[in-house]
Motif scaffolding. Structure first.
Motif, mmCIF file in Angstrom:
data_model
loop_
_atom_site.group_PDB
_atom_site.id
_atom_site.type_symbol
_atom_site.label_atom_id
_atom_site.label_comp_id
_atom_site.label_asym_id
_atom_site.label_seq_id
_atom_site.Cartn_x
_atom_site.Cartn_y
_atom_site.Cartn_z
ATOM 1 N N ASN A 247 12.346 -26.082 -69.121
ATOM 2 C CA ASN A 247 13.043 -26.200 -67.707
ATOM 3 C C ASN A 247 12.205 -25.290 -66.491
ATOM 4 N N VAL A 248 11.616 -24.374 -66.996
ATOM 5 C CA VAL A 248 11.116 -23.811 -65.936
ATOM 6 C C VAL A 248 9.558 -23.325 -65.986
ATOM 7 N N MET A 249 8.973 -23.405 -64.689
ATOM 8 C CA MET A 249 7.658 -23.477 -64.767
ATOM 9 C C MET A 249 7.290 -22.317 -63.535
ATOM 10 N N TYR A 250 6.239 -21.677 -63.978
ATOM 11 C CA TYR A 250 5.729 -20.412 -62.969
ATOM 12 C C TYR A 250 4.382 -20.658 -62.737
ATOM 13 N N TRP A 251 3.869 -20.094 -61.528
ATOM 14 C CA TRP A 251 2.707 -19.690 -61.018
ATOM 15 C C TRP A 251 2.398 -18.404 -60.977
ATOM 16 N N ASP B 149 6.961 -11.778 -51.382
ATOM 17 C CA ASP B 149 5.503 -11.259 -50.826
ATOM 18 C C ASP B 149 4.375 -12.424 -51.269
ATOM 19 N N THR B 150 4.841 -13.752 -51.400
ATOM 20 C CA THR B 150 4.030 -14.638 -51.726
ATOM 21 C C THR B 150 3.420 -15.023 -50.121
ATOM 22 N N PRO B 151 2.278 -15.260 -50.081
ATOM 23 C CA PRO B 151 1.677 -15.632 -48.640
ATOM 24 C C PRO B 151 2.255 -17.167 -48.334
ATOM 25 N N ASP B 152 2.671 -17.526 -47.135
ATOM 26 C CA ASP B 152 2.749 -18.712 -46.591
ATOM 27 C C ASP B 152 1.754 -19.938 -47.030
ATOM 28 N N ASN B 153 0.611 -19.241 -47.182
ATOM 29 C CA ASN B 153 -0.563 -20.062 -47.358
ATOM 30 C C ASN B 153 -0.473 -20.787 -48.750
ATOM 31 N N PHE B 154 0.590 -20.322 -49.586
ATOM 32 C CA PHE B 154 0.662 -20.838 -51.171
ATOM 33 C C PHE B 154 1.942 -21.810 -51.042
ATOM 34 N N GLN B 155 1.720 -22.852 -51.660
ATOM 35 C CA GLN B 155 3.028 -23.860 -51.702
ATOM 36 C C GLN B 155 2.805 -24.479 -53.007
ATOM 37 N N SER B 156 3.950 -25.063 -53.621
ATOM 38 C CA SER B 156 4.064 -25.753 -54.803
ATOM 39 C C SER B 156 4.892 -26.889 -54.652
ATOM 40 N N ARG B 157 4.665 -28.052 -55.706
ATOM 41 C CA ARG B 157 5.235 -29.017 -55.752
ATOM 42 C C ARG B 157 5.488 -29.271 -57.244
ATOM 43 N N ARG B 158 6.855 -29.795 -57.500
ATOM 44 C CA ARG B 158 7.141 -30.245 -59.073
ATOM 45 C C ARG B 158 7.717 -31.345 -58.928
ATOM 46 N N PRO B 159 6.817 -32.501 -59.055
ATOM 47 C CA PRO B 159 7.507 -33.895 -58.910
ATOM 48 C C PRO B 159 8.104 -34.316 -60.092
ATOM 49 N N ASN B 160 8.339 -33.862 -61.231
ATOM 50 C CA ASN B 160 8.810 -34.081 -62.347
ATOM 51 C C ASN B 160 8.914 -32.849 -63.340
ATOM 52 N N THR B 161 9.341 -32.920 -64.441
ATOM 53 C CA THR B 161 9.484 -31.835 -65.366
ATOM 54 C C THR B 161 8.304 -31.393 -66.107
ATOM 55 N N SER B 162 7.369 -32.365 -66.061
ATOM 56 C CA SER B 162 6.090 -32.471 -66.569
ATOM 57 C C SER B 162 4.844 -31.610 -65.996
ATOM 58 N N PHE B 163 5.142 -31.781 -64.592
ATOM 59 C CA PHE B 163 3.737 -31.426 -63.759
ATOM 60 C C PHE B 163 4.276 -30.226 -62.661
ATOM 61 N N CYS B 164 3.365 -29.577 -62.376
ATOM 62 C CA CYS B 164 3.802 -28.599 -61.222
ATOM 63 C C CYS B 164 2.134 -28.508 -60.723
#
Lengths: 115, 111
Positions: free
Chosen positions: A30-34, A59-74
């Motif tokens: 369920n959980v994915m981390y960077w 404290d994560t800079p705004d320059n960093f974004q993330s997407r998780r389109p489905n369970t398997s990918f991030c």
């Protein structure tokens, strides 16, 4: 074997040029981390997804974004990489949030270099 | 500052010797975890010890937890050259909080 796979293993980009790092998992967690890890330092959590629920560290800079389109990918998107963003980026998964006594499973990371 | 602090920062031993690494933390924990990281690779989970446990074993690994002293130790017995890696402790505070990693101990086992 069920795994966490990161591509590419090595990524070189130019200063200011957007870059995307990818992570896939076959664990159905369920959980994915960077995490960001600089040389000889501890991994630093950037953000995590609990299912589709996105959680950004303060404290994560705004320059960093993330997407998780489905369970398997991030994906980790760095919009305008600076020299200070050169690091190893680690993706990890866990079945449930911390607090549930679940370990995290890591990929082998993507080492990002900035020219 | 980091929740987990590890000691020593670096350790060099001969093959066959035991290696002990220590981790101290500041606040109450739900569990404490140990991970290994080979050079240029991701982290591999070794052992998770819950706050109500005092000792756990896994093969040549032994982990102790002393919640009164807010400290944990990882013992690797009969070390091998393949044990050369960085070892990180990570604390899980309570539900909703994330793992916080210590700075790591770099272990070198000489053949």
């Amino acid at each position: 074997d069920a795994m966490v796979i990161q591509n590419p293993r090595y990524q070189v980009t130019q200063f200011g040029k957007p870059v995307t790092l990818s992570c896939s998992q076959t664990l159905n967690h369920n959980v994915m981390y960077w995490y960001q890890q600089k040389s000889s330092q501890a991994p630093k959590l950037l953000f995590h997804y609990y299912d589709k629920d996105f959680n950004n560290e303060a404290d994560t800079p705004d320059n960093f974004q993330s997407r998780r389109p489905n369970t398997s990918f991030c994906f980790l998107d760095i919009r305008s990489p600076g020299l200070g963003d050169a690091a190893m980026y680690l993706c990890a998964t866990s079945r449930d949030r911390t607090g549930s006594h679940e370990p995290q499973h890591f990929g082998d990371g993507t080492r990002l270099s900035i020219l | 500052s980091q929740q987990g602090e590890e000691d020593p920062q670096a350790l060099s031993i001969q093959e066959g010797e035991n290696a002990t690494m220590n981790c101290s933390y500041k606040t109450s924990i739900n569990n404490l975890q140990w991970y290994r990281q080979n050079s240029g690779r991701g982290l591999v989970h070794l052992i998770l010890i819950r706050s109500n446990e005092r000792e756990k074993h896994s093969g040549r690994l032994r982990v102790t937890l002393d919640t009164s002293k807010k400290s944990s130790s990882l013992l690797i017995t009969a070390s091998r050259a393949a044990d050369t890696a960085s070892y990180f402790c990570a604390t899980d505070l309570f539900a909703g909080n994330m793992l916080t990693f210590g700075g790591g101990t770099r272990l070198m086992v000489k053949p």
